[in-house]
Design an enzyme around this catalytic site. Structure first.
Site, short mmCIF file in Angstrom:
data_model
loop_
_atom_site.label_atom_id
_atom_site.label_comp_id
_atom_site.label_asym_id
_atom_site.label_seq_id
_atom_site.Cartn_x
_atom_site.Cartn_y
_atom_site.Cartn_z
N ARG A 49 0.83 -1.21 0.00
CA ARG A 49 0.00 0.00 0.00
C ARG A 49 0.86 1.26 0.00
NH1 ARG A 49 -5.20 -1.12 3.84
NH2 ARG A 49 -5.99 -2.92 2.70
N ASP A 158 -15.82 9.56 10.76
CA ASP A 158 -14.72 8.66 10.44
C ASP A 158 -13.42 9.45 10.58
OD1 ASP A 158 -14.57 5.75 8.85
OD2 ASP A 158 -12.80 7.00 8.54
#
Ligand SMILES: C[S@@+](CC[C@H](N)C(=O)[O-])C[C@H]1O[C@@H](n2cnc3c(N)ncnc32)[C@H](O)[C@@H]1O
Length: 287
Positions: A49, A158
């Site tokens: 990633r 979030d």
């Protein structure tokens, strides 16, 4: 191999050297920022990633990347690192039994509470790109079609600003709406660009999106009737989970409900505040 050479050896073979020290620094930074524990088993995942970030930034090793996130100018990259390393997997009506329970709570109690002029507050506490809070909103409006005329709101938060922006935008590829029954899809979504569907005003009216780190301050002034905090605590260590459960106990009304992910359970001192009422569903005990 001596210790110095071992420390310089890459943990993963690929374009960039990622040493044990690099990985340890990345894992410690992520944990401090978000509570997420990057175990040794996640080295390959972190590498793949973050290698994309190194490529974009034109860096040649993880040592350079670590120096960047550690520097005074590293704030933007820290956000990008967080976004790259968090898992945002979500689905409309994921773990559908929770939405059945929420529906029943409105029929048995919460709709009446709202109609009598009281505030009703729900919280999706790790909302990803909004599919969870919009599923909550569809559930509320199915049980109580006039909910928006009363003081009923869903807070969706979030840690990742990109996810919050997507949630606020409320536009999804049509296949993501597959779990939504056709009638609800028609009632709550409208055609948007290029085969996408957008949440209609009725869903948006009920839902407010904000960035919030569960590890940081919670500025909300009022207590909640139900909290969905699903599939995020699983990434935290036990002490962090226990702190979060205890904080939820403090900000839920007595009799309010906590919904957690399928592989999570309330643990630690907060256990005495909660009684299990169903699958990964808890009720805040009355004093
Ligand atoms: C796997 S998704 C779960 C989404 C949704 N709750 C569900 O169950 O479908 C986990 C979400 O938690 C968020 N997250 C991770 N750490 C967080 C923190 N410390 N505070 C708030 N959100 C966090 C991630 O950005 C991600 O969107």
């Amino acid at each position: 191999m001596n210790a110095a050479r071992q420390a310089k050896r890459s943990l993963v073979s690929g374009d960039y050297v990622m040493t044990a020290d690099d990985f340890a620094q990345i894992a410690a930074t992520l944990k401090e920022m978000s509570g997420i524990v990057l175990s040794d088993g996640k080295v390959a995942l972190a590498y793949s990633r973050l290698a994309k970030r190194l490529r974009i930034l034109g860096l040649s090793s993880f040592a350079e990347y670590c120096a960047m996130i550690d520097s005074a100018d590293g704030a933007d990259e820290l956000q990008a690192m967080l976004a790259a390393l968090t898992t945002n997997v979500t689905r409309f009506y994921r773990e559908p039994h929770h939405f059945d329970t929420l529906h029943d709570l409105f029929l048995s109690d919460l709709a009446q509470k709202a109609r009598s002029g009281e505030r009703v507050r729900l919280w999706s506490a790790a909302c990803s790109n909004g599919q969870e809070p919009y599923s909550m909103a569809m559930t509320v409006l199915t049980a109580m079609p006039d909910a928006a005329s009363f003081d009923v709101r869903i807070l969706a938060t979030d840690i990742d600003p990109n996810m919050v922006a997507e949630g606020r935008d409320g536009t999804y590829r049509s296949e993501l709406l597959d779990p939504v029954p056709p009638q609800s899809r028609q009632r709550f979504f409208e055609a948007s660009y290029d085969g996408h569907l957008a949440a209609r005003a009725s869903l948006r009216e009920l839902t407010r999106f904000n960035v919030l780190n569960l590890l940081g301050a919670w500025p909300m002034k009022h207590k909640f009737d139900a909290i969905f905090c699903r599939n995020v605590a699983i990434y935290f260590d036990e002490p962090t989970q226990e702190r979060i459960w205890a904080r939820f106990a403090q900000c839920l009304h007595e009799g309010g409900h906590l919904f957690i992910g399928h592989s999570e359970r309330v643990s630690g001192p907060a256990e005495r505040y909660f009684e299990a009422t169903g699958l990964t569903t808890y009720r805040r005990r009355r004093a």
